[in-house]
Design an enzyme around this catalytic site. Structure first.
Site, mmCIF file in Angstrom:
data_model
loop_
_atom_site.group_PDB
_atom_site.id
_atom_site.type_symbol
_atom_site.label_atom_id
_atom_site.label_comp_id
_atom_site.label_asym_id
_atom_site.label_seq_id
_atom_site.Cartn_x
_atom_site.Cartn_y
_atom_site.Cartn_z
ATOM 1 N N HIS A 1 -11.399 -2.672 3.746
ATOM 2 C CA HIS A 1 -11.230 -2.233 5.147
ATOM 3 C C HIS A 1 -11.892 -0.893 5.439
ATOM 4 O O HIS A 1 -11.893 -0.417 6.572
ATOM 5 C CB HIS A 1 -9.734 -2.129 5.461
ATOM 6 C CG HIS A 1 -9.074 -1.026 4.696
ATOM 7 N ND1 HIS A 1 -8.962 -1.034 3.324
ATOM 8 C CD2 HIS A 1 -8.551 0.150 5.095
ATOM 9 C CE1 HIS A 1 -8.377 0.075 2.911
ATOM 10 N NE2 HIS A 1 -8.117 0.817 3.976
ATOM 11 N N ASP A 2 -12.427 -0.268 4.386
ATOM 12 C CA ASP A 2 -13.007 1.075 4.570
ATOM 13 C C ASP A 2 -14.530 1.093 4.612
ATOM 14 O O ASP A 2 -15.132 2.162 4.671
ATOM 15 C CB ASP A 2 -12.589 1.989 3.403
ATOM 16 C CG ASP A 2 -11.205 2.568 3.631
ATOM 17 O OD1 ASP A 2 -10.555 2.926 2.644
ATOM 18 O OD2 ASP A 2 -10.778 2.634 4.804
ATOM 19 N N GLU B 1 -6.362 3.435 -5.928
ATOM 20 C CA GLU B 1 -7.632 3.683 -5.256
ATOM 21 C C GLU B 1 -8.150 5.017 -5.761
ATOM 22 O O GLU B 1 -7.530 6.052 -5.547
ATOM 23 C CB GLU B 1 -7.481 3.735 -3.737
ATOM 24 C CG GLU B 1 -8.838 3.776 -3.059
ATOM 25 C CD GLU B 1 -8.852 4.488 -1.723
ATOM 26 O OE1 GLU B 1 -7.949 5.297 -1.474
ATOM 27 O OE2 GLU B 1 -9.760 4.220 -0.934
ATOM 28 N N ASP C 1 0.868 -1.178 0.000
ATOM 29 C CA ASP C 1 0.000 0.000 0.000
ATOM 30 C C ASP C 1 0.914 1.240 0.000
ATOM 31 O O ASP C 1 1.799 1.358 0.848
ATOM 32 C CB ASP C 1 -0.869 0.000 1.274
ATOM 33 C CG ASP C 1 -2.221 0.659 1.031
ATOM 34 O OD1 ASP C 1 -3.241 0.097 1.472
ATOM 35 O OD2 ASP C 1 -2.239 1.719 0.367
ATOM 36 N N ASP D 1 -2.883 4.676 -2.550
ATOM 37 C CA ASP D 1 -3.918 5.184 -1.658
ATOM 38 C C ASP D 1 -4.421 6.557 -2.130
ATOM 39 O O ASP D 1 -3.611 7.463 -2.378
ATOM 40 C CB ASP D 1 -3.300 5.324 -0.259
ATOM 41 C CG ASP D 1 -4.310 5.759 0.766
ATOM 42 O OD1 ASP D 1 -5.250 4.988 1.035
ATOM 43 O OD2 ASP D 1 -4.189 6.883 1.274
HETATM 44 O O1 TEU Z 1 -9.287 5.873 1.665
HETATM 45 C C1 TEU Z 1 -9.508 7.018 0.866
HETATM 46 C C2 TEU Z 1 -10.946 7.231 0.616
HETATM 47 O O2 TEU Z 1 -11.345 7.273 -0.521
HETATM 48 C C3 TEU Z 1 -11.943 7.513 1.677
HETATM 49 O O3 TEU Z 1 -13.232 7.638 1.045
HETATM 50 C C4 TEU Z 1 -12.093 6.400 2.642
HETATM 51 O O4 TEU Z 1 -12.862 5.400 2.018
HETATM 52 C C5 TEU Z 1 -12.780 7.022 3.830
HETATM 53 O O5 TEU Z 1 -11.762 7.615 4.552
HETATM 54 C C6 TEU Z 1 -13.522 5.959 4.612
HETATM 55 O O6 TEU Z 1 -13.916 6.494 5.849
HETATM 56 C C7 TEU Z 1 -7.884 5.617 1.820
HETATM 57 C C8 TEU Z 1 -7.698 4.430 2.752
HETATM 58 O O7 TEU Z 1 -8.292 3.274 2.157
HETATM 59 C C9 TEU Z 1 -8.343 4.766 4.079
HETATM 60 O O8 TEU Z 1 -8.261 3.653 4.968
HETATM 61 C C10 TEU Z 1 -7.591 5.939 4.682
HETATM 62 O O9 TEU Z 1 -8.243 6.350 5.862
HETATM 63 C C11 TEU Z 1 -7.568 7.127 3.701
HETATM 64 O O10 TEU Z 1 -7.231 6.759 2.368
HETATM 65 C C12 TEU Z 1 -6.485 8.106 4.127
HETATM 66 O O11 TEU Z 1 -5.222 7.505 3.912
#
Ligand code: TEU
Length: 583
Positions: A331-332, A257, A99, A201
């Site tokens: 995970h999000d 992403e 990542d 990311d």
């Molecule tokens: O997520 C970025 C993102 O697109 C956000 O919409 C994320 O889904 C949101 O913060 C969810 O609450 C990436 C990572 O996957 C996320 O875990 C991190 O918190 C974020 O970037 C910042 O690095």
């Protein structure tokens, strides 16, 4: 990238380090735990593993706030263990995807400490600093993903810095070539370590509108996103990033992403001739049931028909021209199992397990028989349901805890807030992996950093590996099929028209082979009319993989097709799925 890239034929696995496996009893997953489970990943059959950030971090965002790109976070282990993991995965012909968090760093990163120390420090422009607006407040009205101002005032130099995520995650300034060169050096360091690629990311957010204008007050959350998502220089920056790093290491997989990238924009990010990225993680499928305009609301009128529309658009507009990772769990976002699909009663028990298993297999069958590259999020292959935490104290995610406090202070009923946390907090997907049905699900010998899911423990690796009818073996079979036949990865897609929006039927075919896929996303038995030709084809078909009750071939009990009064009917049991190879 070429057409025979392994990632186009294979399956990716997302490993979330904090919750995968703890080897030293401190309650945090670690690289030692990953090393213990390489054989598990090899048995599942995945081609590559994307592991979340493991670099040194104050862990405000579980590692997505990096303090030192060249050091492994102490709780995760050592660089030697990292090198051992790369070697051990390669021995099993599994690739390692790291990542890469380069939209921002931690505010404890030395670059930021230098940058904030004075206006003329050489690192000042590594980040985005602006003077206060005329009224002394933030430079504009943008809000962060954590629902607060996207600007934090810094006393030392009397200016604000931008953070579209948490205030401890200052955004890097991609207009600074010096900063970019420092990043390219770091990426090359990891490529020279032998990593096989990166998940980038929040990568479509690195180019901000140079004027940082105000957004309309009623703009969708997070307000201001239209000025940095797919920003003005995004493609030239990604091209430079590619040419200065990945492009020099042929075969490196880049998985970007890109939350708001629309289907038709996917090609601009991933067509091979663009020299940007190989695939995007877009959010269309995972949006199901969620009101993306409000991080805590669900969409009560959701229907899986949007999945049908998305895959048809993906197939017709993008497939063969760009790269796309298919996923419905990460995970999000809360796991769909236990929030949208499966047993929603929260009662647990045998009936719940049966319903969850069938639903988990339906989700897997859908994703793994589509064109594109499926991604398995840890625990999905076991049918682990979303964590049904029952107290606000069970949550760890900063944004979740802040939202709970804010809403409780506004007097919202605790049950309502807890229900929306269950439906929308990403912690639901972060409960520790279930390795056994025993103590702490075999995740740790200590106290886990986040509580285990109070239910769903019967979904665990040890029990399922010994049960041929388990979700684990269903996923293993789907992944094996992808290796045995080009149909899922490259075949044409034809939807079979059904008037029931909860039932899916489609054909996947190459010139040599034809499959029919049937999936119900409903917790009820459903049936609808179907054209005779499809029924007759399936009758003569061979069942490749199916969910319980496993149909004994196309003509055995539980056959989905029925001839009644001269009409063919398709009837599927709750969450029934089946894949037939047609004659
Ligand atoms: O997520 C970025 C993102 O697109 C956000 O919409 C994320 O889904 C949101 O913060 C969810 O609450 C990436 C990572 O996957 C996320 O875990 C991190 O918190 C974020 O970037 C910042 O690095």
């Amino acid at each position: 990238s070429g057409s025979s890239a392994y990632w186009k034929e294979g399956v990716l696995y997302q490993l979330y380090p904090p919750s995968f496996k703890d080897s030293d009893g401190d309650g945090w997953g670690d690289i030692g735990g990953m090393l213990e489970k390489v054989d598990y990943l090899a048995e599942l059959g995945v081609s590559a593993v994307w592991i979340g950030p493991v670099c040194d971090s104050p862990m405000e965002d579980n590692g997505y706030d990096i303090r030192d790109y060249y050091k492994i976070h102490d709780a995760y282990g050592t660089m030697e263990q990292m090198e051992e993991l790369i070697a051990k995965l390669h021995e099993r012909d599994i690739r390692l995807i790291l990542d890469l968090v380069i939209n921002h760093t931690s505010d404890e990163h030395p670059w930021f400490e230098a940058s904030r120390s004075s206006k003329d420090n050489p690192y000042r422009d590594y980040y985005i600093w602006k003077p206060a607006a005329a009224d002394g407040g933030p430079p504009n009205n943008w809000r962060s993903f954590s629902e607060e101002s996207a600007w934090e005032f810094d006393e030392a130099t009397g200016e604000y810095y931008l953070h579209i995520f948490d205030k401890k995650q200052p955004d890097l300034n991609w207009e600074s070539e010096k900063m970019r060169r420092d990043l390219y050096r770091m990426i090359t360091f990891w490529l020279d370590k032998g990593v096989d690629g990166f998940r980038l990311d929040a990568i479509n957010m690195i180019s901000k509108h140079p004027d940082f204008p105000d957004a309309p007050e009623d703009a969708r959350h997070p307000r201001g996103q239209q000025f940095y998502k797919n920003g003005p220089r995004i493609h030239e920056l990604l091209r430079e990033l590619h040419d200065e790093t990945f492009g020099r290491y042929p075969g490196t997989l880049t998985l970007g992403e890109a939350p708001t990238v629309t289907m038709d924009e996917v090609v601009r990010y991933t067509a091979p001739e663009r020299r940007e990225m190989d695939m995007v993680l877009q959010m269309e499928l995972i949006r199901l049931g969620k009101d993306f305009g409000d991080p805590w609301k669900t969409d009560p009128n959701w229907s899986p028909v949007t999945l049908k529309e998305s895959i048809v658009r993906w197939y017709e507009e993008v497939f063969g021209r760009g790269g796309y990772a298919l996923y419905m769990s990460t995970h999000d976002h809360p796991r769909m199992l236990g929030t949208l699909f499966g047993d929603l009663s929260g009662k647990g028990g045998e009936a719940a397990k049966k319903m969850n298993d069938a639903a988990a297999k339906a989700i897997g069958t859908f994703l793994h028989t589509l064109p594109g590259t499926p991604l398995v999020y840890q625990g999905e292959e076991l049918g682990m349901p979303n964590a049904d935490y029952r107290s606000p104290g069970d949550y760890r995610d900063k944004a979740t805890i802040a939202a709970y406090k804010r809403r409780a202070e506004k007097g919202e009923a605790a049950d309502d807030v807890l229900a929306s946390l269950h439906a929308r907090s990403r912690d639901g997907a972060r409960s520790p992996m279930h390795w056994t049905g025993g103590e702490q699900a075999g995740f740790t010998s200590g106290t886990p950093w986040i509580p285990l899911n109070p239910s769903g423990r019967e979904a665990n690796a040890e029990d399922e590996r010994n049960d041929p009818a388990s979700v684990f073996h269903h996923y293993r079979r789907l992944i094996e099929l992808r290796k045995q036949s080009p149909v899922p990865a490259r075949g044409a897609l034809t939807m079979i028209p059904l008037e029931d929006e909860w039932m899916f039927a489609y054909i996947r075919e190459t010139k040599d082979e034809r499959w029919m896929v049937l999936v119900s996303f409903s917790d009820q038995e459903r049936e609808c009319g179907v054209h005779a030709e499809w029924a007759r084809l399936a009758e003569a078909g061979e069942l490749l993989v199916g969910s319980a009750p496993v149909q004994a071939g196309a003509s055995g009990a539980g056959t989905p097709f029925r001839l009644e009064n001269g009409e063919y009917r398709l009837r599927l049991l709750p969450y029934q799925s089946a894949v037939y190879r047609l004659p």
